[in-house]
Design a protein around this motif. Structure first.
Motif, mmCIF file in Angstrom:
data_model
loop_
_atom_site.group_PDB
_atom_site.id
_atom_site.type_symbol
_atom_site.label_atom_id
_atom_site.label_comp_id
_atom_site.label_asym_id
_atom_site.label_seq_id
_atom_site.Cartn_x
_atom_site.Cartn_y
_atom_site.Cartn_z
ATOM 1 N N ASP A 51 34.395 39.163 25.004
ATOM 2 C CA ASP A 51 34.538 37.819 25.579
ATOM 3 C C ASP A 51 34.401 37.845 27.099
ATOM 4 O O ASP A 51 33.747 36.968 27.688
ATOM 5 N N SER A 52 34.996 38.852 27.734
ATOM 6 C CA SER A 52 34.873 38.986 29.193
ATOM 7 C C SER A 52 33.417 39.193 29.597
ATOM 8 O O SER A 52 32.932 38.593 30.563
ATOM 9 N N PHE A 53 32.727 40.028 28.848
ATOM 10 C CA PHE A 53 31.317 40.260 29.140
ATOM 11 C C PHE A 53 30.502 38.983 28.959
ATOM 12 O O PHE A 53 29.644 38.655 29.791
ATOM 13 N N LEU A 54 30.773 38.229 27.896
ATOM 14 C CA LEU A 54 30.021 36.994 27.652
ATOM 15 C C LEU A 54 30.297 35.958 28.742
ATOM 16 O O LEU A 54 29.385 35.221 29.146
ATOM 17 N N ALA A 100 27.432 34.451 31.059
ATOM 18 C CA ALA A 100 27.205 32.999 31.179
ATOM 19 C C ALA A 100 27.195 32.569 32.640
ATOM 20 O O ALA A 100 26.389 31.716 33.042
ATOM 21 N N ALA A 101 28.061 33.171 33.438
ATOM 22 C CA ALA A 101 28.145 32.805 34.858
ATOM 23 C C ALA A 101 26.967 33.354 35.666
ATOM 24 O O ALA A 101 26.466 32.679 36.572
ATOM 25 N N ASN A 102 26.514 34.534 35.332
ATOM 26 C CA ASN A 102 25.494 35.193 36.145
ATOM 27 C C ASN A 102 24.070 35.120 35.585
ATOM 28 O O ASN A 102 23.113 35.160 36.351
ATOM 29 N N PHE A 103 23.953 35.039 34.292
ATOM 30 C CA PHE A 103 22.641 34.994 33.645
ATOM 31 C C PHE A 103 22.668 34.006 32.476
ATOM 32 O O PHE A 103 22.634 34.401 31.308
ATOM 33 N N PRO A 104 22.739 32.709 32.785
ATOM 34 C CA PRO A 104 22.895 31.714 31.712
ATOM 35 C C PRO A 104 21.765 31.738 30.683
ATOM 36 O O PRO A 104 22.000 31.491 29.503
ATOM 37 N N GLY A 105 20.562 32.052 31.110
ATOM 38 C CA GLY A 105 19.452 32.130 30.154
ATOM 39 C C GLY A 105 19.658 33.235 29.133
ATOM 40 O O GLY A 105 19.421 33.046 27.936
ATOM 41 N N ARG A 106 20.088 34.396 29.602
ATOM 42 C CA ARG A 106 20.379 35.512 28.696
ATOM 43 C C ARG A 106 21.564 35.178 27.782
ATOM 44 O O ARG A 106 21.569 35.510 26.601
ATOM 45 N N TYR A 107 22.580 34.527 28.354
ATOM 46 C CA TYR A 107 23.738 34.132 27.564
ATOM 47 C C TYR A 107 23.301 33.196 26.431
ATOM 48 O O TYR A 107 23.698 33.376 25.287
ATOM 49 N N ILE A 162 21.500 35.088 23.694
ATOM 50 C CA ILE A 162 22.382 35.908 22.860
ATOM 51 C C ILE A 162 23.243 35.048 21.936
ATOM 52 O O ILE A 162 23.510 35.420 20.800
ATOM 53 N N THR A 163 23.652 33.872 22.384
ATOM 54 C CA THR A 163 24.592 33.068 21.604
ATOM 55 C C THR A 163 23.948 31.944 20.793
ATOM 56 O O THR A 163 24.647 31.289 20.018
ATOM 57 N N GLU A 164 22.644 31.732 20.919
ATOM 58 C CA GLU A 164 22.032 30.581 20.251
ATOM 59 C C GLU A 164 22.062 30.660 18.724
ATOM 60 O O GLU A 164 22.026 29.636 18.044
ATOM 61 N N LEU A 165 22.142 31.863 18.167
ATOM 62 C CA LEU A 165 22.158 32.001 16.711
ATOM 63 C C LEU A 165 23.558 32.204 16.144
ATOM 64 O O LEU A 165 23.736 32.408 14.952
ATOM 65 N N GLY A 166 24.555 32.162 16.994
ATOM 66 C CA GLY A 166 25.939 32.343 16.542
ATOM 67 C C GLY A 166 26.730 33.138 17.556
ATOM 68 O O GLY A 166 26.178 33.664 18.517
ATOM 69 N N ASP A 167 28.015 33.205 17.333
ATOM 70 C CA ASP A 167 28.890 33.935 18.242
ATOM 71 C C ASP A 167 28.810 35.435 17.968
ATOM 72 O O ASP A 167 28.987 35.867 16.833
ATOM 73 N N PRO A 168 28.567 36.228 18.994
ATOM 74 C CA PRO A 168 28.604 37.689 18.809
ATOM 75 C C PRO A 168 30.022 38.129 18.460
ATOM 76 O O PRO A 168 31.001 37.524 18.909
ATOM 77 N N VAL A 169 30.126 39.157 17.638
ATOM 78 C CA VAL A 169 31.430 39.693 17.264
ATOM 79 C C VAL A 169 31.453 41.191 17.541
ATOM 80 O O VAL A 169 30.416 41.835 17.610
ATOM 81 N N ALA A 170 32.642 41.710 17.685
ATOM 82 C CA ALA A 170 32.822 43.148 17.867
ATOM 83 C C ALA A 170 33.323 43.735 16.562
ATOM 84 O O ALA A 170 34.255 43.209 15.945
ATOM 85 N N LEU A 171 32.685 44.799 16.124
ATOM 86 C CA LEU A 171 33.148 45.468 14.917
ATOM 87 C C LEU A 171 34.382 46.297 15.228
ATOM 88 O O LEU A 171 34.455 46.955 16.258
ATOM 89 N N ASN A 172 35.322 46.257 14.309
ATOM 90 C CA ASN A 172 36.534 47.044 14.425
ATOM 91 C C ASN A 172 36.401 48.349 13.650
ATOM 92 O O ASN A 172 37.143 49.279 13.867
ATOM 93 N N ASN A 173 35.443 48.391 12.711
ATOM 94 C CA ASN A 173 35.186 49.567 11.884
ATOM 95 C C ASN A 173 36.358 49.892 10.972
ATOM 96 O O ASN A 173 36.613 51.044 10.644
ATOM 97 N N GLY A 174 37.084 48.858 10.544
ATOM 98 C CA GLY A 174 38.213 49.051 9.645
ATOM 99 C C GLY A 174 37.786 49.274 8.208
ATOM 100 O O GLY A 174 36.603 49.365 7.898
#
Length: 193
Positions: A130-133, A137-144, A147-159
């Motif tokens: 979330d901090s990275f996103l 968003a603040a520094n590279f809105p086009g890249r943001y 990355i987010t246009e197809l859904g919210d990125p998630v972090a795997l926990n590998n549980g």
């Protein structure tokens, strides 16, 4: 009135039983890409698998004895399991080594990460993402946006969640087999009597 309801219920259940093979086929089809990914990565990166199996746990490996043999067994199980489950051939028999493989993977690789396969919002991996996103968003809105246009990125926990789910699905195949009409087991059994 109760007898009519029970009779109707029994009728519906019996009709559903005629199509119960669909559920077993669905489980087999669901497992195919999962097993394929594991088998493919082990076949293509076999030397890396052997290295991972032999690397000490403190360095991110599994620290297994006889790493070449263990990698060969894991790879062979997944390759043969993929073919057998795809065809519905020796489904019950093949489910046994696949269950063992899932159990070992769950205990050695996923157990230390807990249950969740995807990190919850309050977990460290999600907080960092979330901090990275926010920074993106603040520094590279086009890249943001890209990355987010197809859904919210998630972090795997590998549980253990995914491996436990596959374990349960393989358990169903062990008890019920590959299903009628759509498995080689069914036709072999029919031919052999």
């Amino acid at each position: 009135m109760k007898e009519k309801i029970l009779s109707f219920y029994d009728l519906v259940v019996n009709k559903c039983r005629k199509a119960d093979f669909i559920a077993l086929l669905a489980i087999r089809l669901y497992l195919l890409p999962v097993i394929y990914e594991g088998a493919h990565s082990k076949v293509v990166g076999f030397s890396g698998t052997v290295e991972w199996f032999s690397t000490p746990a403190a360095e991110g490996g599994l620290d297994l004895p006889f790493p070449y043999l263990m990698a060969l067994l894991a790879t062979g199980t997944e390759v043969v399991g993929l073919v057998c489950i795809a065809l519905g051939l020796f489904t019950r028999i093949m489910a046994i080594p696949m269950i063992i493989l899932m159990s070992v993977a769950s205990s050695m690789v996923h157990w230390s990460h807990g249950w969740l396969a995807i990190a919850g919002k309050n977990m460290e991996a999600s907080i960092r993402l979330d901090s990275f996103l926010q920074w993106l968003a603040a520094n590279f809105p086009g890249r943001y946006n890209y990355i987010t246009e197809l859904g919210d990125p998630v972090a795997l926990n590998n549980g253990m969640e995914f491996s436990a789910t596959y374990f349960v699905m393989l358990l169903v195949l062990l008890f019920w087999g590959g299903g009628r009409y759509v498995s080689a087991d069914y036709w072999l059994r029919k031919k052999l009597g």
